[in-house]
Scaffold this motif. Structure first.
Motif, PDB file in Angstrom:
ATOM      1  N   GLY A 224       0.810  -1.214   0.000  1.00  0.00           N
ATOM      2  CA  GLY A 224       0.000   0.000   0.000  1.00  0.00           C
ATOM      3  C   GLY A 224       0.842   1.261   0.000  1.00  0.00           C
ATOM      4  N   ALA A 243      -4.720  -4.963  -4.589  1.00  0.00           N
ATOM      5  CA  ALA A 243      -4.292  -4.332  -3.337  1.00  0.00           C
ATOM      6  C   ALA A 243      -4.830  -5.138  -2.167  1.00  0.00           C
ATOM      7  CB  ALA A 243      -4.786  -2.893  -3.268  1.00  0.00           C
ATOM      8  N   CYS A 244      -3.921  -5.647  -1.317  1.00  0.00           N
ATOM      9  CA  CYS A 244      -4.362  -6.571  -0.265  1.00  0.00           C
ATOM     10  C   CYS A 244      -3.639  -6.345   1.055  1.00  0.00           C
ATOM     11  CB  CYS A 244      -4.184  -8.013  -0.724  1.00  0.00           C
ATOM     12  SG  CYS A 244      -2.550  -8.415  -1.381  1.00  0.00           S
ATOM     13  N   GLY A 268      -9.477  -4.261  -5.145  1.00  0.00           N
ATOM     14  CA  GLY A 268      -9.427  -4.416  -3.695  1.00  0.00           C
ATOM     15  C   GLY A 268      -9.712  -5.859  -3.307  1.00  0.00           C
ATOM     16  N   ASP A 270     -10.655  -8.370  -0.274  1.00  0.00           N
ATOM     17  CA  ASP A 270     -11.192  -8.501   1.083  1.00  0.00           C
ATOM     18  C   ASP A 270     -11.291  -9.982   1.419  1.00  0.00           C
ATOM     19  OD1 ASP A 270     -12.618  -8.429   3.479  1.00  0.00           O
ATOM     20  OD2 ASP A 270     -14.544  -8.307   2.426  1.00  0.00           O
TER      21      ASP A 270
END
Length: 329
Positions: A224, A243-244, A268, A270
């Motif tokens: 990030g 993005a994790c 993203g 999750d």
């Protein structure tokens, strides 16, 4: 019945961990009671153990966001005693007691049957970190990533998510470039399948221009912050980054220009509230595509008592690969 657990207490504004013997009646409500064999240490676990981010509001508390074991009792038709199961996510270990214990009780909907070919220890060597890496790879594939399209970047490559992502992507036929601030891990990352290593410092500075030279056919980013912002400027036309994580910060000093001029995708990931069908797909792919010899190579096993000392190290980026917790040791 009694069981051992790592219990966090809040005393004088500080968290105090203790290994304690508890009565099973103290377990939270749920349809399924599991005899836990192994848990694991993820970045979020370390935050909870250190009291960072107020992820836990009520103490005493048994942390551990993952566990693997065998169903002991079940009030659900979905599971029977003796079934091997895995749990990741659903805020277990945060809002309710988790896997750093010899017993756990949860809703049946939180559990997944452990895939054939994965014992409890290897399932926890994967854990939330590896499960997240697989979700990232699946997202990249759904957005068009195929072998032969070019280099695929993995940031934070020596960490848990990164190690599994490198192993998966290389096994699937991609040329993987691993980014890390630990050059001494070159041999380790090459052993997991990385074709090239780059210093994380080359990605960690705030971008100076909205578009850089096209380099990455895809990327998995557990870091990030400015690293993700830089990756966005370097993606190839219509490429994606999954993005994790936020090990490098939660801010994103970026512009919309790469999205408008190159049509890139920011995906993203999750893993906490991931729907059940996607969980089944991810675990099936992990059982099929993750090389077990590489998984073993990135894994160390520790007892419950080692966790308070390891927690700050994983937050500092000083832990390599995956840490499995033998809750019975």
């Amino acid at each position: 019945m009694s069981f051992r657990a790592l219990v966090l207490h809040e005393e004088g504004g500080k968290l105090v961990p203790r290994i304690e013997t508890l009565d099973e009646e103290r377990l939270p409500a749920g349809e399924v009671t599991v005899a836990v064999e192994y848990s694991t240490l993820n970045y979020k676990d370390a935050m909870i153990l250190q009291g960072i981010g107020r992820l836990v509001r009520n103490y005493p508390h048994v942390p551990g966001i993952d566990f693997a074991g065998t169903v002991e009792r079940s009030d659900s038709p979905e599971f029977n005693p003796g079934d091997p199961v895995v749990l990741t996510g659903w805020r277990v270990g945060e809002v309710q007691w988790g896997g750093y214990a010899e017993r756990a009780r949860v809703k049946a909907a939180y559990l997944v049957r452990r895939p054939q070919g994965l014992d409890a220890r290897r399932a926890m060597a994967i854990g939330t970190a590896g499960f997240t890496a697989m979700l990232a790879v699946l997202a990249l594939e759904r957005h068009g990533l195929e072998p032969g399209m070019g280099d695929v970047l993995v940031t934070g490559a020596a960490g848990g998510v990164g190690s599994v992502a490198v192993s998966l992507l290389s096994r699937l036929g991609h040329r993987v470039v691993a980014s890390t601030g630990r050059p001494e891990q070159l041999g380790y990352l090459q052993g997991l399948g990385a074709a090239e290593l780059i210093d994380r410092a080359t990605l960690a500075q705030k971008p100076t221009r909205p578009l850089d030279s096209e380099r990455w056919a895809g990327a998995v980013d557990p870091v990030g912050g400015t690293t993700l912002a830089t990756v966005l400027t370097q993606l190839k036309h219509r490429a994606s980054v999954a993005a994790c994580g936020l090990a490098g910060g939660s801010d994103l000093p970026a512009t919309v220009i790469p999205f408008l001029l190159r049509g890139i995708n920011l995906l993203g990931i999750d893993s906490v509230m991931c729907p059940y069908a996607e969980r089944l797909e991810a675990w099936a792919r992990l059982a099929r595509d993750l090389p077990l010899d590489r998984l073993d190579r990135m894994t160390e096993t520790v007892p419950l008592s080692a966790l308070p000392e390891l927690a700050p190290k994983i937050l500092e980026g000083a832990v390599r690969g995956r840490v499995v917790v033998d809750v019975r040791a």
